[in-house]
Design a protein around this motif. Sequence first.
Motif, PDB file in Angstrom:
ATOM      1  N   ASN A   1      -7.075  10.875  -9.302  1.00 40.18           N
ATOM      2  CA  ASN A   1      -7.539  11.817  -8.283  1.00 40.18           C
ATOM      3  C   ASN A   1      -8.696  12.672  -8.781  1.00 40.18           C
ATOM      4  O   ASN A   1      -9.514  13.141  -8.000  1.00 40.18           O
ATOM      5  N   MET A   2      -8.755  12.904 -10.085  1.00 34.64           N
ATOM      6  CA  MET A   2      -9.845  13.717 -10.630  1.00 34.64           C
ATOM      7  C   MET A   2     -11.119  12.882 -10.822  1.00 34.64           C
ATOM      8  O   MET A   2     -12.161  13.416 -11.203  1.00 34.64           O
ATOM      9  N   ALA A   3     -10.998  11.598 -10.580  1.00 38.30           N
ATOM     10  CA  ALA A   3     -12.148  10.683 -10.531  1.00 38.30           C
ATOM     11  C   ALA A   3     -13.190  10.915 -11.641  1.00 38.30           C
ATOM     12  O   ALA A   3     -14.349  11.205 -11.361  1.00 38.30           O
TER      13      ALA A   3
ATOM     14  N   VAL B   1      -3.430  19.049  -7.886  1.00 33.86           N
ATOM     15  CA  VAL B   1      -4.812  18.570  -7.986  1.00 33.86           C
ATOM     16  C   VAL B   1      -5.614  18.936  -6.733  1.00 33.86           C
ATOM     17  O   VAL B   1      -6.809  19.223  -6.807  1.00 33.86           O
ATOM     18  N   GLY B   2      -4.939  18.977  -5.594  1.00 24.31           N
ATOM     19  CA  GLY B   2      -5.596  19.366  -4.343  1.00 24.31           C
ATOM     20  C   GLY B   2      -6.288  20.714  -4.486  1.00 24.31           C
ATOM     21  O   GLY B   2      -7.454  20.879  -4.097  1.00 24.31           O
TER      22      GLY B   2
ATOM     23  N   TYR C   1      -7.010   5.092 -16.930  1.00 21.75           N
ATOM     24  CA  TYR C   1      -7.335   5.284 -15.511  1.00 21.75           C
ATOM     25  C   TYR C   1      -8.216   6.498 -15.215  1.00 21.75           C
ATOM     26  O   TYR C   1      -8.370   6.879 -14.065  1.00 21.75           O
ATOM     27  N   GLY C   2      -8.741   7.127 -16.251  1.00 20.30           N
ATOM     28  CA  GLY C   2      -9.576   8.302 -15.987  1.00 20.30           C
ATOM     29  C   GLY C   2     -10.047   8.928 -17.278  1.00 20.30           C
ATOM     30  O   GLY C   2     -10.091   8.264 -18.315  1.00 20.30           O
ATOM     31  N   ASN C   3     -10.356  10.234 -17.203  1.00 15.31           N
ATOM     32  CA  ASN C   3     -10.929  10.918 -18.360  1.00 15.31           C
ATOM     33  C   ASN C   3      -9.909  11.922 -18.921  1.00 15.31           C
ATOM     34  O   ASN C   3      -9.993  13.110 -18.672  1.00 15.31           O
TER      35      ASN C   3
ATOM     36  N   GLY D   1     -14.465  22.061 -12.634  1.00 12.83           N
ATOM     37  CA  GLY D   1     -15.140  20.953 -13.318  1.00 12.83           C
ATOM     38  C   GLY D   1     -14.168  19.977 -13.953  1.00 12.83           C
ATOM     39  O   GLY D   1     -14.548  18.874 -14.352  1.00 12.83           O
ATOM     40  N   GLY D   2     -12.922  20.367 -14.059  1.00  8.62           N
ATOM     41  CA  GLY D   2     -11.916  19.499 -14.652  1.00  8.62           C
ATOM     42  C   GLY D   2     -10.604  20.245 -14.697  1.00  8.62           C
ATOM     43  O   GLY D   2     -10.478  21.334 -14.127  1.00  8.62           O
TER      44      GLY D   2
END
Length: 539
Positions: A322-324, A280-281, A382-384, A289-290
């Motif tokens: 982490n991808m918020a 992810v870093g 927890y996210g998208n 964008g994703g």
Amino acid sequence: MECLKGKSVYRGIALGKISVLKKTDYVVKRTKVENADEEIERVERAKKLACTQLQRLYEKALKEVGEASAAIFEVHQMMLEDADFNEAIENIIRTQEVNAEYAVASAGDSFSEMFASMDDDYMRARAADIKDISERLVQNLAGNADNDLQFAEPVIVVADDLTPSETVQMDKEKILAFVTVHGSTNSHTAILARMMNIPALIGVNMDLEKLKTGMEAVVDGFKGEMILEPTEEAKKAAFTKISEEKEKANLLLELKGKENRTRSGKKIEIYANIGSASDVGYVLENDAGGIGLFRSEFLYIGRNELPGEEEQFQAYKQVAQNMAGKKVIIRTLDIGADKQADYLKLGKEENPALGYRAIRICLTQPEIFKAQLRAIFRASAYGNISIMYPMITSVEEVKRIQRIVTEVKKELYECDIPYKDVEEGIMIETPAAVMISDELAEMVDFFSIGTNDLTQYTLAIDRQNEKLDSFYKPHHKAILKMIQMVVDNSHKAGKWTGICGELGADMELTETFVKMGVDELSVAPSAVLKLRKIIREMK
Ligand code: PEP
Ligand code: MG
């Protein structure tokens, strides 16, 4: 100085020391020894080294995949100290007057057979662990410790070939480049090299026996060559190239935060492909964008047993958090063919690429599939997150998936476990899926075209076979027509289509894809800003 030519799979440049991975199947020989104490001392030294190696693996796994999966390396450390195992080794050395390698290998064999015959599932699974630690000890005794794929300092990895499971075990921070004798440009190892942003050469005609770990080399992924023992001049040229590349990369960084929009206003999403939570870093660094393809199978390989639901949940949750809020498309298990996990006992097949792989395994072993789906749906809170299913060939398969997904959601609901109704899509990577994409589009939320497999199955070219690289033509009209057909069918049904195969990053085709109406390109993180530049310069 010697210049070796090869085929580049990632254009970059590296300068450093090589580490030669020799994977010759080590045959344990039985030899008579006079001094048993000396052999026992050798075993002790090999154990000490194994303990350090396992500690390193534990710390790496803890950082990258969490406590649950790291625990296996602690178990191995404890097994190394098992009194019965150690007593057996010592007995064999003393009573049979044999060498340490032979004693360790035969104690390992009999202990693992003993575990394999037990009734308890947990104990049976320990058979593989015993084999693993005895093989580690034998390799250490034979002086092949470097083969544990952990390097103390950044190195150029030189090998006959590398499997995806070996590649994922390596610490990315410690690899400057990959150079192999074999391999094909579309193999998963090549894909991993591109994803890791690491210069890589394949098909290099070299004699590994003559190469020594520690030799200096320059790997030039632009020219497709490795220079062994470079002169001061060659090193200087490499330094200059490295800093030029850095400068170019810095220029691209100016595009961070900007839109992927053409001058006439057409927008396209650019997402990134990843293989583990620790990637992810790279995704964030390159402002994707994703995540358009999370190859979840890399959580399943390079280990001795299936990752449990909890471990997977932690990995997916970590990525989602982490991808918020940015989209994370998790592809369900796409194992088989070149991505093997011994513990799954998939068996040898005549035509593995056409064989028991991906969704075919998930639909016939629903307990494996359901554990993964539960983990993904739990993480969805927890996210998208979106889910995508690989290797689809029929409407019936999608219906079977939907039935299993409904069961999983019902179970979660009944246990009061939070989850979201995520977007679900399929990969279009078989000609069959292309031809019925009108029907499939009605059943799913999106399509993602896997051009690596689609090219393999359409042109009847094994993507793993290095001899066929020159026949592998991803720009073939048939492939481009198929992409257009899939995009059109998805749009008719009000759905979107992306490309997540390597072709998505082919900059000669970016303009074509935008004109075709492709909605998203999911590429190696390092290609995101390069594509953005092209798109922003387009009319
Ligand atoms: C593909 O086939 O294009 C794809 C993206 O999947 P994989 O390369 O993992 O098979
Ligand atoms: Mg594929």
